[in-house]
Each structure stands twice: as C-alpha cells, then as structure tokens.
Design a protein around this motif. Structure first.
Motif, PDB file in Angstrom:
ATOM      1  N   THR A 166      -2.040 -57.984 -34.187  1.00 53.54           N
ATOM      2  CA  THR A 166      -1.959 -59.438 -34.108  1.00 53.54           C
ATOM      3  C   THR A 166      -1.761 -59.860 -32.666  1.00 53.54           C
ATOM      4  OG1 THR A 166       0.417 -59.339 -34.551  1.00 53.54           O
ATOM      5  CG2 THR A 166      -1.025 -59.733 -36.440  1.00 53.54           C
TER       6      THR A 166
ATOM      7  N   ASP B 242      -6.901 -64.659 -36.650  1.00 53.34           N
ATOM      8  CA  ASP B 242      -6.529 -65.270 -35.382  1.00 53.34           C
ATOM      9  C   ASP B 242      -7.744 -65.580 -34.520  1.00 53.34           C
ATOM     10  OD1 ASP B 242      -3.801 -65.411 -35.761  1.00 53.34           O
ATOM     11  OD2 ASP B 242      -3.413 -63.431 -34.913  1.00 53.34           O
TER      12      ASP B 242
ATOM     13  N   ASP C 121     -10.195 -59.623 -35.164  1.00 51.74           N
ATOM     14  CA  ASP C 121      -8.884 -59.099 -35.543  1.00 51.74           C
ATOM     15  C   ASP C 121      -8.967 -57.676 -36.079  1.00 51.74           C
ATOM     16  OD1 ASP C 121      -8.107 -61.639 -34.892  1.00 51.74           O
ATOM     17  OD2 ASP C 121      -6.887 -61.944 -36.687  1.00 51.74           O
TER      18      ASP C 121
ATOM     19  N   ALA D  52       2.871 -62.299 -34.589  1.00 49.39           N
ATOM     20  CA  ALA D  52       2.339 -61.542 -33.457  1.00 49.39           C
ATOM     21  C   ALA D  52       3.316 -60.473 -33.003  1.00 49.39           C
ATOM     22  CB  ALA D  52       2.021 -62.476 -32.301  1.00 49.39           C
TER      23      ALA D  52
END
Length: 474
Positions: A63, A226, A52, A69
C-alpha cells in the motif's frame, strides 16, 4: 518487518512521488497523512503508474496511500507557529498518519513531515501535466508544497464569517488526453486559487469521487485500488488537500449502485473514515452507511447524508431508511440545535433533470427533519449541472459538474421548483455569517481571476450570483 525504502527506488526507470494530506482539522488537533505513488518508465519513454497488484514485486510494498498505508520509516509531524517554533508534534513507526494534538483554536500554523530524519516531499513536485509531444506525462512541474493550516474555532465560540467550497461528481481522472481531464484540472486550479488567496477553510465532496475506468484510464474497478485514486483525487488536488480537509459523501459511483464493484472500503481508507468519524452515535452513524455531523464553532453544523442503496439489508432500500440511522437523524435534526444546519449528500431531493427526477424517498425521509431543525440550505450533486430550487422557504442547490458535465437543458423545471440553472463546469463557493449564506458557482479559471458563473431562469432570464439564503433566526 514493514517495508521502508528499497534499492529498487534508486533505479532510473522508477520514480517515487511523495504526497502530503491534511486529512482533518478540529479546534485543537489535526490529522496529517503522507504517502507516495510509484511510476515506471515504459518502452515508449513515458511514465506509467504501478498498479497496486504489482507493488510488492516492484518496490516491496503493498500500500502507498491512506489509513492502511505501510510506514515509510520513522516519522514525525511537527506543527510550527507562524514564527517557526515547534509547538506540537507526534511520531509513529507503525503507520503513515498521526493526529497532532494540543493546538489552539482559530490559529494559523505551518507543519512538516519528517521521515527517517528527512523532510518528506520537500523538493520540486512531479505532476501529471501536458507535454510537448502530446498527451500527459509525469514531469517536474516547478511547484512545491506550502504546508500550513488554520484550526477551527472552539466549539462554544460564536461562528465568525466562514468560507468553504463544495464540489460534486469530480472524479473523472486526469490521465487521458480528454476534455473531461482538462475540465477537472481547471476546477482543481480554481480550488487551489481559493485555498491560497481567498481563505477557504474546507471542502465538501458531494460524491462520485472516482468513476469507472473508461472516464480517464482509471482501472476498470473504478476506485477499488490506490492507483485509481492518483489521477482522480491525489494528483489534481494535491496542493489543496495539503492545506484544507475534504469531507466526503458517498456517490453512486463510489458504491455498487452504478458499478460492478463497491469502492466504499477504498473510500474509507483514503479519506480515513474510521480515524475521523467512528466515535459512536453522538457524531456519526456508520458501518454500514456514512452519516456524520461536523460542528464549526457554536452556530454551524454540517451533516453528511448517505443516500446510496443498502445492498446488505433486504428489508431496507436505502441506508437512510435503516432504523439505526433514523435514530441518529432524528437527534441530529432536532429543533433548535444550531443557527445553521446544512445537510449535504450525493443525490438531490429536487432536480429538474435532464437525467433524474425529484427523489420521493428523500422527500419523505428528510423534509420533516429539515423543517424541525430550521434547515435553509441543502447541497447535493449527482445531476451533472448547476441548479437552484426554492421549496417551502428552503434552498436546494445541485452542484454535480466539477468533472462530469451535461449541457442539455433540463425539462422538469416546474416539478423541481427551479429558480436557476446552468450547464457549465464549476464548484460552489459558500460565504456564511450569522445572518446569511451567499452561494456562488465559480467556473474554470480564465486568466488570473476567479469567474463567478451566471445562470438562467426557466424563462431564460439571466440570473447573477451570489444566491443569498437568510438564516432561520435572521
């Protein structure tokens, strides 16, 4: 301006793998999300996921998955009838998810996601799979999305027969060439088969959605980014979570209970907790804590209980002991609310071990509430095996071996009122109608069929599934 596709994504040493996530379904609407993970080819010729922290410099994004996102472009979700007609749609330029409303109850639909006039994730999927040179790598896998779902019955409709699954302690990750990775993939294959061929309508997560890094090359923060969620959730369950929603519970490895980092924020983002459950005291009690209830038709209510430690209030040991949650719990478990009220959580009330004992705080807090509501079935994880306890006319099932596994024989059968147990990897298949619930642990796929998992009694007698629980009104 928010980032869209960049020139960097056309590089031969960079791959963007798109994902589709059916986050939630109700009787009249569905929450659909989309996103992607990004990979770079290493000097050794394998693909490696981009962390990330490196996304902004490599692909111009911050994101890639979840409620936060950044958008991938001008996007529309179209819901289609089984005849192929568009019956509802919703568009956005500001995010990578939408609620699509105006749907009919208990109806089959197909759907698609269109981004900048191109269907999202329409081609062959690249998956994290075993390769001939050993280990795992990203490669074309010969699979495609089949995007469809069925809405839930109307809230006042009698609950028809229903099939759902529950799985706990699954998030070990698939990136390492380890038995834990293969175990999680086998159970994921079971889930895929149940969704595509056996009319499973949703899944309950019993917690521990992502473990610490050493469980499978997930980064050491263990769920705080993520990229940690790729190998533990989005990749193994990608086909299933595009067809059914998963309703999460908080585990000790999803919070700061057992790790140095608290992953609640990432869980809230990737499971879209705010968009799904932040509707006030009526349906949820949150921030802090994760308590919510779900009505499926008129006769079933599922209740998520947060059994983790409360690190923010010095006077409250665990979230369910906080006054604001106690008020919500009393209302949720009041007498005569539904024919079936099924609580689920990470920590179990009763367990024979081998690692844990009965939870006296949970017994004191929940058993009077369960009695008032006529609760007959309670689901939990945490102990990495399968257990069934029979206490005061109620069945407590422990299912914490959908990724993690402890094959040791428990020693606390008597104190936990154990009726059956097994040290095998599995998920739970629950068949429910107005009279009874039938609970079947299902082991990893062998060949083409599903394999119900037998168990043992404390005296080593064979116990065959299903485990049958009668409703309070039958």
């Amino acid at each position: 301006m928010t980032p869209s596709l960049t020139d960097a994504e056309s590089r031969p040493d960079l791959h963007r793998e798109p994902f589709v996530h059916l986050v939630d379904v109700a009787h009249d609407r569905a929450l659909v999300a989309w996103g992607a993970f990004f990979f770079e080819r290493t000097p050794q010729g394998r693909w490696d996921i981009i962390d990330d922290e490196e996304l902004p410099g490599r692909v111009g994004r911050h994101t890639c998955i979840g409620a936060s996102a950044e958008p991938f472009g001008r996007s529309t979700v179209q819901v289609l009838s089984t005849d192929g007609d568009v019956v509802a749609e919703a568009s956005t330029q500001d995010r990578a998810w939408v609620w699509v409303e105006g749907l009919e109850p208990d109806t089959d639909y197909r759907y698609r996601v269109v981004v900048d006039d191109q269907e999202w994730a329409a081609g062959e999927l690249w998956d994290w799979v075993p390769v001939s040179r050993g280990g795992y790598d990203l490669a074309p896998a010969g699979r495609r999305y089949d995007l469809r779902f069925r809405t839930w019955p109307a809230p006042d409709a009698p609950t028809p027969s229903l099939r759902f699954v529950a799985m706990g302690d699954y998030g070990v990750g698939m990136r390492a060439d380890a038995e834990s990775s293969r175990r999680q993939q086998r159970i994921a294959d079971v889930l895929d088969r149940l969704v595509t061929e056996h009319d499973v309508r949703f899944a309950l997560s019993l917690g521990d959605n992502v473990y610490q890094g050493e469980q499978g090359r997930v980064d050491q923060e263990g769920g705080g980014e993520d990229d940690d969620w790729y190998s533990s959730f989005f990749q193994p369950y990608r086909l299933a979570i595009a067809r059914i929603p998963i309703f999460p519970a908080i585990g000790n490895h999803d919070s700061a209970d057992s790790e140095s980092s608290d992953d609640r924020a990432q869980m809230e983002d990737n499971f879209h907790i705010v968009e799904r459950f932040h509707h006030g005291l009526e349906t949820a009690s949150v921030q802090p804590g994760l308590f919510y209830r779900l009505r499926y038709g008129a006769d079933l209510e599922l209740v998520c209980l947060d059994t983790s430690l409360d690190s923010e209030d010095e006077e409250v040991h665990r979230y369910f002991q906080a006054p604001q949650h106690q008020e919500w719990l009393r209302e949720t478990f009041r007498e005569g609310r539904r024919r079936w009220v099924i609580p689920f959580s990470h920590h179990p009330v009763y367990t024979a071990g081998p690692d844990h004992e009965n939870d006296e705080e949970m017994r004191a807090a929940f058993e009077p509430l369960f009695d008032a509501a006529g609760v007959r079935l309670v689901l939990a994880g945490h102990e990495h095996n399968f257990q069934v306890s029979e206490v005061h006319g109620r069945t407590y099932v422990v299912s914490g071996a959908s990724g993690q596994l402890d094959e040791r024989v428990p020693e606390g059968f008597e104190r936990a009122h154990t009726a059956a147990w097994s040290g095998q990897a599995h998920l739970l298949l629950v068949d429910l109608d107005e009279r009874e619930a039938r609970v079947t642990p299902v082991a990893g796929l062998l060949g083409e069929g599903l394999h119900p998992m037998t168990a043992l009694s404390p005296s080593n007698d064979l116990v065959e599934p299903p485990f049958v629980i009668r409703s309070a009104n039958s």
